[in-house]
Design an enzyme around this catalytic site. Structure first.
Site, mmCIF file in Angstrom:
data_model
loop_
_atom_site.group_PDB
_atom_site.id
_atom_site.type_symbol
_atom_site.label_atom_id
_atom_site.label_comp_id
_atom_site.label_asym_id
_atom_site.label_seq_id
_atom_site.Cartn_x
_atom_site.Cartn_y
_atom_site.Cartn_z
ATOM 1 N N GLU A 95 -0.600 4.981 -7.921
ATOM 2 C CA GLU A 95 -0.287 5.895 -6.799
ATOM 3 C C GLU A 95 0.793 7.090 -7.376
ATOM 4 O O GLU A 95 1.981 6.403 -8.091
ATOM 5 C CB GLU A 95 0.239 5.159 -5.764
ATOM 6 C CG GLU A 95 0.509 5.759 -4.519
ATOM 7 C CD GLU A 95 -0.976 5.759 -3.657
ATOM 8 O OE1 GLU A 95 -2.013 4.979 -4.218
ATOM 9 O OE2 GLU A 95 -1.066 6.154 -2.627
ATOM 10 N N LYS A 117 0.782 -1.162 -0.021
ATOM 11 C CA LYS A 117 -0.021 0.209 0.094
ATOM 12 C C LYS A 117 0.968 1.380 0.025
ATOM 13 O O LYS A 117 1.657 1.632 0.958
ATOM 14 C CB LYS A 117 -0.998 -0.231 1.109
ATOM 15 C CG LYS A 117 -1.692 1.182 1.370
ATOM 16 C CD LYS A 117 -2.662 1.454 2.472
ATOM 17 C CE LYS A 117 -3.684 2.165 2.184
ATOM 18 N NZ LYS A 117 -3.073 3.612 1.824
ATOM 19 N N LYS A 143 -7.714 -2.704 2.150
ATOM 20 C CA LYS A 143 -6.134 -2.250 2.762
ATOM 21 C C LYS A 143 -5.994 -2.644 4.282
ATOM 22 O O LYS A 143 -6.523 -2.694 5.138
ATOM 23 C CB LYS A 143 -6.252 -0.910 2.515
ATOM 24 C CG LYS A 143 -7.341 0.124 3.353
ATOM 25 C CD LYS A 143 -7.157 1.675 3.223
ATOM 26 C CE LYS A 143 -8.510 2.229 3.729
ATOM 27 N NZ LYS A 143 -8.533 3.638 3.530
ATOM 28 N N ARG A 196 -7.763 11.791 -6.914
ATOM 29 C CA ARG A 196 -8.798 11.168 -6.350
ATOM 30 C C ARG A 196 -9.976 12.046 -5.990
ATOM 31 O O ARG A 196 -10.996 11.992 -5.783
ATOM 32 C CB ARG A 196 -8.383 10.435 -5.120
ATOM 33 C CG ARG A 196 -9.458 9.252 -5.031
ATOM 34 C CD ARG A 196 -9.377 8.557 -3.827
ATOM 35 N NE ARG A 196 -10.172 8.844 -2.815
ATOM 36 C CZ ARG A 196 -10.511 8.967 -1.451
ATOM 37 N NH1 ARG A 196 -9.576 8.291 -0.956
ATOM 38 N NH2 ARG A 196 -11.588 9.317 -0.875
#
Lengths: 341, 529
Positions: free
Chosen positions: B276, B228, B398, B248
């Site tokens: 990301e 992550k 997550k 986002r």
């Protein structure tokens, strides 16, 4: 020497040797009304309006108490004492004390609107006025009771049409009876929690009647609760008692519901703005009507409200008391109920 | 405006999603196309620029209410919301105006160019003709921040029901940049032309926290494990030769990241990539601190591009050669993504490596060690899963590393806003620097409502001093503060900034003197910088 002193035990009148709504045990106490933060345990003898006495006995057990009528003249060591309607709940009074040129009025909790149940507030001229300030900010302006009740009736009727029970969370003394007296009982059956029922019984001793209210006992068939209105103290929501009401919707009836933050934080589906305390306009007009030269502001937004009175040119001071202001809403009183908003 | 205000009141009065959706659908059925567009825009967070300074609004409202400004301010501290405070203090209306939402929005738009006197006259006029609910809504439109418990998901559902269409299709149309002043309801939402907007992103699929670890997930072979990453979620779009990069928050950030956008032109075919954005150098991600410096720069200079270069760590492929891949299983999307990134041959587009734990225990170990890889835990995705919209439980998890923690003392409290108005809910915590308590973190989340009410009562009973909405309190309560990162700071007295601080629990077992020292906190800084 002032006629009233603010002491650690409460408001004290030295020449008469009397306390008003004391929060520590004393020999002689005058009581403005029966809510737990004004009418406490352990006084030698209590004097209150006669409608307050049965409720005080219900809550405090066997006490020595004297019932007084509104306007009745008492004289204690040369001090004239009388009780005057405060409009807050049944039996609530402003207490007037006169000695020489000084006239003090201690108003306890009050509201100006006639709620159809409590004897309506009557202004009393005085030189010194002690006022609450629970809703002493200009953001608090109440709608007339009939408008709030019409919203509440509408909510109840809509729930009834969906086969739901309507549970209103409210204080067992005052607000509950006010709702019982002004609700549209044609919509459906009305039931009350034990805490409300016991208070009703006490008030019936004082001559009030609540013909629509049925005590919700375990004998009541569950099917009757569908479409019914139920009144209970807020603490009932966290207890197993509430399970039998399913499916239900909840509403909270309180002056704090005027604020969106409180409405969203509440534990209920709906919030109705209904208070037994004076709103901003009422506090101001009540203070003005007394003609008092000196105002003492107790529980609530006391600093701000006394600043405001001073800004208007009045002599005003904040007084710290044990009456419940700002945080009272969260704090469960004895027996898990909650009286002063 | 009356109908829109009634809609907001209805939404506000209930906590039930179904009732909110019903109210929205009822509104959409009745409203004009123009009002519908504004409603959708406003409730999805698209709001107009502030037409007037809030300081002026306060003055005008106080004057209209006949109260001094200080009393207005005191009221504001308690209500916690400017729009609401204004609506509550104003005297009862003189008239009942009937302007539509669109007309009101046009008035507000027009106000921006007017003088303060003209603004005041117009706004007071509108206040006098509006009821409490309309005033609240109108004030909200002027002050911004229209958060009333309507999620984009709920808005989408209501709109889909109104249009009689699929929710996912409607959600996609709502994405990206559109302007309610110039858009047309029919062409934007009812029957859009697919080629009209090349930049339009897909709604992001968001993961759910895996609180209980991997135990309940079943065989590890069914899941894809990745790190992550601790960056900004981004969607890179390459269509017909043009590149767009979205955050986002649905913000177009292409120009802020030329080091990603320019190399993306090398992509061999049209594609939409989910990944990301990370600051990345010498084969390793840099701390979030580096990326933070990049976020604020509209046009980054050479120095900052050299110091904190950015890459896109790609982990999903949503569209390829014009074809929407979101209904394909993750394995297939991943296979195509790997091929695509390999063909692009640029260091700016990396692929998030797959971790292959053989057992749940091994997954746990990978998670525990993930900080060493500059990651903040694991992402666990079902290999057979499709790419969904929004936060959905079940297929994307997550699993974050445990936060770093310190024990700190509550020293200031401030009244909250919105749901927490009138409640002291925003706290400042301090640690010991010798005999002095130095503020080290502000936190306002992590407590239950009940715990917060207890803390609120403590604050009210232990106030030392009041500074407007803030109170200093007796240093007595100790809380365990969790946080995700730590960085040096010149803006804080402690010289330290914590990332995502929140209260994990109250340490009732600890006295204030048992709280951490600044020296301990500095050690953490050295360790994780």
């Amino acid at each position: 020497m002032a006629l009233i002193e603010f002491t650690e035990k409460g408001l004290y009148c030295p020449p008469a040797d009397l306390y008003i709504d004391p929060w520590r045990p004393v020999r002689r106490a005058l009581i403005t009304h029966a809510h737990a933060d004004h009418s406490r345990w352990g006084m030698g003898v209590y004097a209150a309006h006669r409608h307050s006495i049965p409720v005080m006995r219900h809550r405090l057990g066997s006490i020595e108490a004297v019932g007084v009528d509104y306007g009745e003249k008492l004289r204690v060591n040369g001090v004239d004492v009388s009780f005057h309607p405060a409009g807050h709940i049944p039996g609530s009074a402003q207490i007037r004390l006169k000695f020489g040129k000084e006239i003090w009025v201690i108003s306890g909790d009050y509201k100006l609107e006639d709620d159809g149940l409590a004897e309506p507030f009557a202004p009393v001229k005085c030189t010194h006025f002690v006022t609450e300030s629970t809703f002493g900010l200009p953001i608090y302006r109440w709608q007339p009771q009939h408008e709030v009740m019409s919203d509440l009736n509408g909510w109840w009727a809509a729930n009834r049409d969906y086969g739901l029970c309507s549970l209103v969370l409210t204080y067992a003394l005052g607000k509950a009876q006010r709702i019982l007296s002004s609700i549209d009982a044609g919509i459906g059956e009305v039931f009350v929690h034990g805490a409300v029922h016991q208070t009703n019984l006490a008030l019936e001793h004082a001559g009030y009647s609540f013909p629509h209210a049925r005590y919700l006992t375990s004998e009541i068939d569950k099917s009757r609760l569908r479409g019914a209105l139920v009144l209970a103290p807020p603490s009932a929501l966290g207890s197993p008692w509430v399970n039998r009401l399913k499916p239900y919707r909840t509403a909270s009836a309180s002056g704090w519901m005027a604020l969106r933050g409180n409405r969203r934080r509440r534990n209920a589906d709906r919030g109705f703005v209904l208070s037994d305390h004076a709103d901003w306009e009422s506090l101001n007009s009540a203070v003005e009507a007394t003609g008092a030269e000196h105002i003492f502001v107790t529980h609530g937004y006391s600093d701000v409200f006394s600043d405001w009175l001073r800004a208007k040119g009045l002599r005003a001071d904040t007084v710290k008391t044990a009456f419940e202001g700002e945080s009272a809403e969260m704090k469960p009183a004895r027996n898990g109920e909650n009286d002063s908003e | 405006m009356k109908k829109f205000a009634a809609l907001i009141t209805a939404i506000d009065a209930t906590t039930r999603t179904n009732e909110k959706t019903d109210a929205l659908v009822r509104y959409l059925e009745e409203a004009s196309d123009a009002d519908k567009l504004w409603c959708v825009a406003l409730l999805s967070g698209n709001r107009p620029k502030r037409p007037v300074k809030t300081a002026l609004l306060r003055e005008w409202a106080a004057s209209e209410a006949g109260i001094p400004l200080w009393l207005f301010e005191e009221s504001y501290y308690v209500a916690g919301d400017l729009a609401e405070t204004v609506a509550l203090v104003l005297p009862p209306p003189e008239r009942e105006d009937d302007a539509s939402l669109t007309e009101r929005m046009e008035t507000l738009e027009g106000l921006r160019k007017k003088s303060d006197e003209e603004k005041e006259a117009a706004i007071r006029h509108i206040w006098r003709g509006a009821n409490k609910a309309e005033r609240f809504v109108f004030n909200k439109l002027m002050t911004g921040g229209f958060r009333i418990g309507v999620s984009t998901k709920l808005m989408t559902r209501a709109l889909a029901r109104h249009l009689g269409e699929d929710e996912n299709a409607v959600a996609h149309r709502l994405m990206g940049n559109w302007d309610p002043r110039t858009a047309n309801f029919q062409s934007l939402l009812a029957d859009p032309d697919p080629d009209e907007d090349l930049s339009r992103p897909y709604p992001f699929y968001l993961a759910y926290p895996a609180e209980g670890g991997t135990e309940q997930l079943g065989p590890v072979e069914e899941w894809q494990f990745e790190y992550k990453w601790d960056g900004i979620r981004g969607q890179l779009i390459f269509r017909k030769g043009a590149v767009f990069l979205w955050s986002r928050g649905e913000e177009l950030i292409t120009e802020r990241f030329p080091d990603i956008a320019v190399p993306a032109l090398n992509l061999p075919r049209d594609a939409v990539i989910d990944g990301e954005i990370l600051a990345y150098k010498d084969g390793s991600p840099l701390t979030f601190n580096h990326l933070q410096k990049r976020i604020g720069r509209k046009k980054p200079g050479k120095k900052i591009l050299d110091d904190s270069p950015a890459v896109l760590m790609a982990y999903d492929l949503l569209e390829e050669s014009g074809k929407d891949l979101r209904d394909m299983p993750l394995d297939e999307r991943r296979r195509r993504l790997e091929a695509l990134i390999a063909e692009a041959e640029t260091d700016a587009l990396k692929i998030s490596p797959l971790l292959r734990p053989a057992t749940p225990d091994e997954a746990g170990r990978l998670r525990a060690e993930s900080r060493a890889a500059m990651a903040e835990g694991l992402m666990i995705k079902r290999r057979s899963g499709t790419y969904k919209i929004g936060r959905k439980k079940g297929e994307w998890w997550k699993w974050k590393t445990d936060p770093m923690t310190i024990d700190a003392v509550l020293i200031y409290a401030m009244r909250g806003h919105g749901r927490r108005a009138n409640l002291f809910s925003d706290y400042t915590f301090a640690v010991w620097d010798g005999a002095e308590l130095v503020p080290v973190a502000k936190a306002y989340s992590g407590l239950t409502d009940r715990e917060m009410q207890e803390t609120d009562r403590f604050v009210k009973q232990h106030t030392i001093e009041r500074f407007g909405p803030v109170r200093s309190v007796k240093p007595e309560l100790v809380f365990e503060i969790g946080f995700e990162g730590i960085a040096p700071s010149t803006r804080h007295k402690s010289g330290i900034a914590l990332r995502f601080p929140r209260m994990l629990r109250q340490r009732t077992d600890k006295k204030p003197e048992d709280a951490d020292t600044l020296e301990n906190v500095r050690k953490l800084l050295e360790e994780f910088q």
